[in-house]
Design a protein around this motif. Sequence first.
Motif, PDB file in Angstrom:
ATOM      1  N   TRP A 110      70.744 -37.991  38.927  1.00 50.03           N
ATOM      2  CA  TRP A 110      70.573 -36.604  39.350  1.00 50.03           C
ATOM      3  C   TRP A 110      71.830 -35.826  39.003  1.00 50.03           C
ATOM      4  O   TRP A 110      72.912 -36.399  38.881  1.00 50.03           O
ATOM      5  CB  TRP A 110      70.238 -36.475  40.833  1.00 50.03           C
ATOM      6  CG  TRP A 110      71.299 -36.966  41.789  1.00 50.03           C
ATOM      7  CD1 TRP A 110      71.336 -38.191  42.386  1.00 50.03           C
ATOM      8  CD2 TRP A 110      72.455 -36.257  42.254  1.00 50.03           C
ATOM      9  NE1 TRP A 110      72.436 -38.298  43.197  1.00 50.03           N
ATOM     10  CE2 TRP A 110      73.149 -37.116  43.136  1.00 50.03           C
ATOM     11  CE3 TRP A 110      72.979 -35.002  42.017  1.00 50.03           C
ATOM     12  CZ2 TRP A 110      74.334 -36.747  43.776  1.00 50.03           C
ATOM     13  CZ3 TRP A 110      74.157 -34.625  42.654  1.00 50.03           C
ATOM     14  CH2 TRP A 110      74.811 -35.496  43.522  1.00 50.03           C
ATOM     15  N   CYS A 169      70.788 -40.091  48.528  1.00 48.22           N
ATOM     16  CA  CYS A 169      70.462 -40.655  47.207  1.00 48.22           C
ATOM     17  C   CYS A 169      71.708 -40.843  46.360  1.00 48.22           C
ATOM     18  O   CYS A 169      71.823 -40.292  45.275  1.00 48.22           O
ATOM     19  CB  CYS A 169      69.478 -39.715  46.501  1.00 48.22           C
ATOM     20  SG  CYS A 169      68.866 -40.420  44.963  1.00 48.22           S
ATOM     21  N   TYR A 202      63.344 -42.279  46.353  1.00 50.35           N
ATOM     22  CA  TYR A 202      64.659 -42.496  45.740  1.00 50.35           C
ATOM     23  C   TYR A 202      64.699 -43.783  44.926  1.00 50.35           C
ATOM     24  O   TYR A 202      65.479 -43.889  43.978  1.00 50.35           O
ATOM     25  CB  TYR A 202      65.754 -42.562  46.807  1.00 50.35           C
ATOM     26  CG  TYR A 202      65.821 -41.362  47.709  1.00 50.35           C
ATOM     27  CD1 TYR A 202      65.782 -40.067  47.206  1.00 50.35           C
ATOM     28  CD2 TYR A 202      65.925 -41.530  49.089  1.00 50.35           C
ATOM     29  CE1 TYR A 202      65.839 -38.972  48.044  1.00 50.35           C
ATOM     30  CE2 TYR A 202      65.985 -40.438  49.938  1.00 50.35           C
ATOM     31  CZ  TYR A 202      65.950 -39.165  49.401  1.00 50.35           C
ATOM     32  OH  TYR A 202      66.008 -38.084  50.235  1.00 50.35           O
ATOM     33  N   TRP A 214      64.470 -43.113  41.303  1.00 51.73           N
ATOM     34  CA  TRP A 214      65.450 -42.223  40.674  1.00 51.73           C
ATOM     35  C   TRP A 214      66.461 -43.018  39.859  1.00 51.73           C
ATOM     36  O   TRP A 214      66.936 -44.067  40.281  1.00 51.73           O
ATOM     37  CB  TRP A 214      66.205 -41.423  41.727  1.00 51.73           C
ATOM     38  CG  TRP A 214      65.398 -40.377  42.428  1.00 51.73           C
ATOM     39  CD1 TRP A 214      64.076 -40.422  42.737  1.00 51.73           C
ATOM     40  CD2 TRP A 214      65.873 -39.132  42.936  1.00 51.73           C
ATOM     41  NE1 TRP A 214      63.700 -39.285  43.407  1.00 51.73           N
ATOM     42  CE2 TRP A 214      64.787 -38.478  43.542  1.00 51.73           C
ATOM     43  CE3 TRP A 214      67.111 -38.510  42.945  1.00 51.73           C
ATOM     44  CZ2 TRP A 214      64.907 -37.229  44.145  1.00 51.73           C
ATOM     45  CZ3 TRP A 214      67.229 -37.276  43.553  1.00 51.73           C
ATOM     46  CH2 TRP A 214      66.132 -36.640  44.132  1.00 51.73           C
ATOM     47  N   PHE A 250      66.767 -34.149  38.071  1.00 52.33           N
ATOM     48  CA  PHE A 250      66.779 -35.569  38.399  1.00 52.33           C
ATOM     49  C   PHE A 250      65.766 -36.294  37.526  1.00 52.33           C
ATOM     50  O   PHE A 250      64.751 -35.751  37.126  1.00 52.33           O
ATOM     51  CB  PHE A 250      66.550 -35.843  39.894  1.00 52.33           C
ATOM     52  CG  PHE A 250      65.194 -35.490  40.437  1.00 52.33           C
ATOM     53  CD1 PHE A 250      64.228 -36.467  40.593  1.00 52.33           C
ATOM     54  CD2 PHE A 250      64.907 -34.200  40.836  1.00 52.33           C
ATOM     55  CE1 PHE A 250      62.986 -36.154  41.124  1.00 52.33           C
ATOM     56  CE2 PHE A 250      63.671 -33.886  41.378  1.00 52.33           C
ATOM     57  CZ  PHE A 250      62.705 -34.860  41.520  1.00 52.33           C
ATOM     58  N   ARG A 251      66.132 -37.528  37.201  1.00 51.16           N
ATOM     59  CA  ARG A 251      65.301 -38.357  36.330  1.00 51.16           C
ATOM     60  C   ARG A 251      64.794 -39.543  37.137  1.00 51.16           C
ATOM     61  O   ARG A 251      65.542 -40.243  37.800  1.00 51.16           O
ATOM     62  CB  ARG A 251      66.118 -38.842  35.137  1.00 51.16           C
ATOM     63  CG  ARG A 251      65.306 -39.684  34.163  1.00 51.16           C
ATOM     64  CD  ARG A 251      66.088 -40.082  32.920  1.00 51.16           C
ATOM     65  NE  ARG A 251      67.239 -40.892  33.280  1.00 51.16           N
ATOM     66  CZ  ARG A 251      68.472 -40.671  32.829  1.00 51.16           C
ATOM     67  NH1 ARG A 251      68.723 -39.671  32.026  1.00 51.16           N
ATOM     68  NH2 ARG A 251      69.457 -41.461  33.177  1.00 51.16           N
ATOM     69  N   GLU A 252      63.484 -39.726  37.046  1.00 55.09           N
ATOM     70  CA  GLU A 252      62.858 -40.895  37.649  1.00 55.09           C
ATOM     71  C   GLU A 252      62.574 -41.900  36.538  1.00 55.09           C
ATOM     72  O   GLU A 252      62.774 -41.612  35.360  1.00 55.09           O
ATOM     73  CB  GLU A 252      61.542 -40.513  38.330  1.00 55.09           C
ATOM     74  CG  GLU A 252      61.719 -39.666  39.567  1.00 55.09           C
ATOM     75  CD  GLU A 252      60.392 -39.431  40.241  1.00 55.09           C
ATOM     76  OE1 GLU A 252      60.204 -39.952  41.340  1.00 55.09           O
ATOM     77  OE2 GLU A 252      59.550 -38.733  39.650  1.00 55.09           O
ATOM     78  N   PHE A 301      59.019 -37.791  46.087  1.00 52.15           N
ATOM     79  CA  PHE A 301      59.778 -38.483  45.048  1.00 52.15           C
ATOM     80  C   PHE A 301      60.640 -39.560  45.702  1.00 52.15           C
ATOM     81  O   PHE A 301      61.741 -39.274  46.189  1.00 52.15           O
ATOM     82  CB  PHE A 301      60.676 -37.497  44.287  1.00 52.15           C
ATOM     83  CG  PHE A 301      59.921 -36.385  43.612  1.00 52.15           C
ATOM     84  CD1 PHE A 301      59.289 -36.584  42.398  1.00 52.15           C
ATOM     85  CD2 PHE A 301      59.848 -35.130  44.194  1.00 52.15           C
ATOM     86  CE1 PHE A 301      58.600 -35.557  41.773  1.00 52.15           C
ATOM     87  CE2 PHE A 301      59.167 -34.093  43.573  1.00 52.15           C
ATOM     88  CZ  PHE A 301      58.537 -34.319  42.365  1.00 52.15           C
TER      89      PHE A 301
END
Length: 129
Positions: free
Chosen positions: A88, A127, A82, A85, A101-103, A80
Motif C-alpha cells: 500500500w 495493515c 489484509y 494485500w 493498494f495492491r492485492e 478487502f
Amino acid sequence: MVSSPTDTPLASSVTELAPSYRIPLALVGLAIPLAVVNLWLGGVVGLFGLFLGIQALTLRLRFTDTALDIYRGEKQIRQFPYADWEHWEIFWPPVPILFYFREVKSIHFLPIIFSPSQLKAALETHCSL
C-alpha cells in the motif's frame, strides 16, 4: 449453559475514517477559472469534483482487525482482507491525493476523500506490511 463475562469475545478494534472535502472543493474551485478558458473542460472538472464530494458524504472506510470494509451508509459494499494485500502507498505525501493498494489478484486506486492522517495511522496500525 450460562455464560460468564469472561466468555464474551474480545472487542474488536474498528477505525472509521472521517471524510475530507479538500480534493472535491479544490476541483470545483479549479473548474471556475477553467470554465472561463474552456467551458467543457471546466464543466467536466466541476462535475468530477461534485462526484467526489458526494462520495465523501456517502462512503465510509472502516479498518477492522482483519479487513478494510467500505460502507455506503450502513450497508457494506466491499471488503478487502489484509491477508490478500501485498503493498500500500499514499501518493504525494505533501498533499496526499491518491491511496493505492495492491492485492494478490488486483490493484486499487482511491482518491483521498477521507482524513489522510487517519488513513496513514489506520494503515500502520491494521495493515503493516
